[in-house]
Design an enzyme around this catalytic site. Sequence first.
Site, PDB file in Angstrom:
ATOM      1  N   LYS A  51       0.862  -1.184   0.000  1.00  0.00           N
ATOM      2  CA  LYS A  51       0.000   0.000   0.000  1.00  0.00           C
ATOM      3  C   LYS A  51       0.889   1.221   0.000  1.00  0.00           C
ATOM      4  CE  LYS A  51      -4.528  -0.700   1.887  1.00  0.00           C
ATOM      5  NZ  LYS A  51      -5.127  -1.694   2.713  1.00  0.00           N
ATOM      6  N   ARG A  83       1.020   5.857  -0.933  1.00  0.00           N
ATOM      7  CA  ARG A  83       0.220   7.071  -0.927  1.00  0.00           C
ATOM      8  C   ARG A  83      -0.694   7.152  -2.143  1.00  0.00           C
ATOM      9  NH1 ARG A  83       4.324   9.984  -4.292  1.00  0.00           N
ATOM     10  NH2 ARG A  83       6.199   9.056  -3.497  1.00  0.00           N
ATOM     11  N   PHE A  84      -0.327   6.433  -3.219  1.00  0.00           N
ATOM     12  CA  PHE A  84      -1.101   6.495  -4.458  1.00  0.00           C
ATOM     13  C   PHE A  84      -2.243   5.501  -4.479  1.00  0.00           C
ATOM     14  CE2 PHE A  84       2.635   3.870  -4.549  1.00  0.00           C
ATOM     15  CZ  PHE A  84       2.058   2.644  -4.727  1.00  0.00           C
ATOM     16  N   ASP A 144      12.952  10.230  -6.856  1.00  0.00           N
ATOM     17  CA  ASP A 144      12.463   9.618  -5.613  1.00  0.00           C
ATOM     18  C   ASP A 144      13.158   8.281  -5.399  1.00  0.00           C
ATOM     19  OD1 ASP A 144      11.047   9.399  -3.283  1.00  0.00           O
ATOM     20  OD2 ASP A 144       9.220   8.659  -4.215  1.00  0.00           O
ATOM     21  N   GLU A 170      -2.840   0.938  -4.122  1.00  0.00           N
ATOM     22  CA  GLU A 170      -2.422  -0.392  -3.691  1.00  0.00           C
ATOM     23  C   GLU A 170      -1.622  -1.109  -4.775  1.00  0.00           C
ATOM     24  OE1 GLU A 170      -6.271  -2.055  -3.222  1.00  0.00           O
ATOM     25  OE2 GLU A 170      -6.511  -1.306  -1.173  1.00  0.00           O
TER      26      GLU A 170
END
Length: 505
Positions: free
Chosen positions: A215, A217-218, A335, A220
């Site tokens: 899971k 932030r965007f 990132d 699953e």
Amino acid sequence: MANWRIPLAAVVVQAVLSRTSQALWCNCTTAQCEKTGSQCETDGACMASTSLIDGQEQHIRVCITRDKLVPPGQPFYCRGAEGFLNIHCCYTDYCNSIDLKVPSVTTSSGLGGGYGPGGTWGLVELVAVIVGPLFLLCLLLLVGVFLYQYHQRAYNHRQRLEVEDPSCDHIYLPKDRTLQDLIYDLSTSGSGSGLPLFVQRTVARTIVLQEIIGKGRFGEVWRGRWRGGDVAVKIFSSREERSWFREAEIYQTIMLRHENILGFIAADNKDNGTWTQLWLVSDYHEHGSLFDYLNHYSVTTEGMIKLALSAASGLAHLHMEILGTQGKPGIAHRDLKSKNILVKKNCNCAIADLGLAVRHDSATDTIDIAPNQRVGTKRYMAPEVLDETINMRHFESFKCADIYALGLVYWEIARRCNSGGIHEDYQLPYYDLVPSDPSIEEMRKVVCDQKLRPNIPNWWRSYEALRVMGKIMRECWYANGAARLTALRIKKTLSQLTIQEDIKV
Ligand SMILES: *[C@@H]1O[C@H](CO)[C@@H](O)[C@H](O)[C@H]1NC(C)=O
């Protein structure tokens, strides 16, 4: 009984693997092969394909690397499409020298099916005259769309297909049965940007989801099954449409495919009327992220070097600009962290999560999206990002920020390296200096003001591999971004180390 079965199976697998990993020479028609006498060498397969594009036969011969032969048994790359494309994969030297025949186009049923109710009004002839060429036009348009995908970005094709006249649908997506025949890969004939969009959609819609594996932030991440193979499916919530779109767009950059970058399979947006489901389908790696891997296992010296070298190779490919029509723009990740790197079965890394990446247009020296100030994970932010001194108009500065993060990832790996029976527990970088989920301010104090970096223990100097890793890290962490190593330099240094340490990669 049961005890010796496992090694025996391992021997058989080994035998098969070593046989298929032999180098193979193929005929090659792409521009890059001109230098090597129109031939290429591969560990995978030779491919010949013939397609009918705008009424002209196109013969293409290429090498396919072994990692692209997915899913095993029925690789995308080796499938034809009825009526358009004839593909042949083979596994002996120059076996793709053959000339394939263009498949015959069987559209008569498609043309006759939907239309021609045989109305009795007097306009029948007129309708026939109009509808006939219209369908031919549709067909040409279709072929045009295929060609277009060589050059266009995901957004462009998506919109194009969205507005396509639905009456054309039944030509290229006839029935459930033949849907599967349509799966093939245009990228083998040059662009390397992935499957055509409608094929992606078809693949995505025939995946059966199995279990949730993560899971974020965007949304699953799920493990799914497609024709007997595992795939990873990242499902974005509808309000994350932009992230979904951006990531799909980046993954479909021409020539991005590389063994150390997560293999992208498909993007799909399913609209069921009330909400939209956004999917990104990619290769599945059971080890999961480097973060999970290092948490569970310590690594040998060899394992450490393999992880580090493959991560550097992936990043070097991402950063590199390849010139020419089949070229690729330089891309900065923005990132990079151990949670965004996956570990493959062979203990090599695959860089993932390209949603925040930016591409460089060297012709105009611009960056393809307006890069917003501080994105990414605070813990891994380079000093110039934390104190906002980074020059955002200069693409190189983003690459330097990636290198800083790579150095932190190397530190995480090296701590887990088992040398002389010692290895440390897993920790995130700066675990001893900032709280969990640190704020930008907290990070800035440590990284910019106090100029602290993760600790490189003295005892690493007694082991050559760890000494080299420590040296690389220091040179990734300079406060001045321009002074840091490049991914290519790191890759070269680590390649030399593999020779010194006699490691097969
Ligand atoms: C394939 O390569 C071989 C060896 O270079 C060459 O003899 C042969 O003519 C090539 N075939 C085609 C169709 O180009």
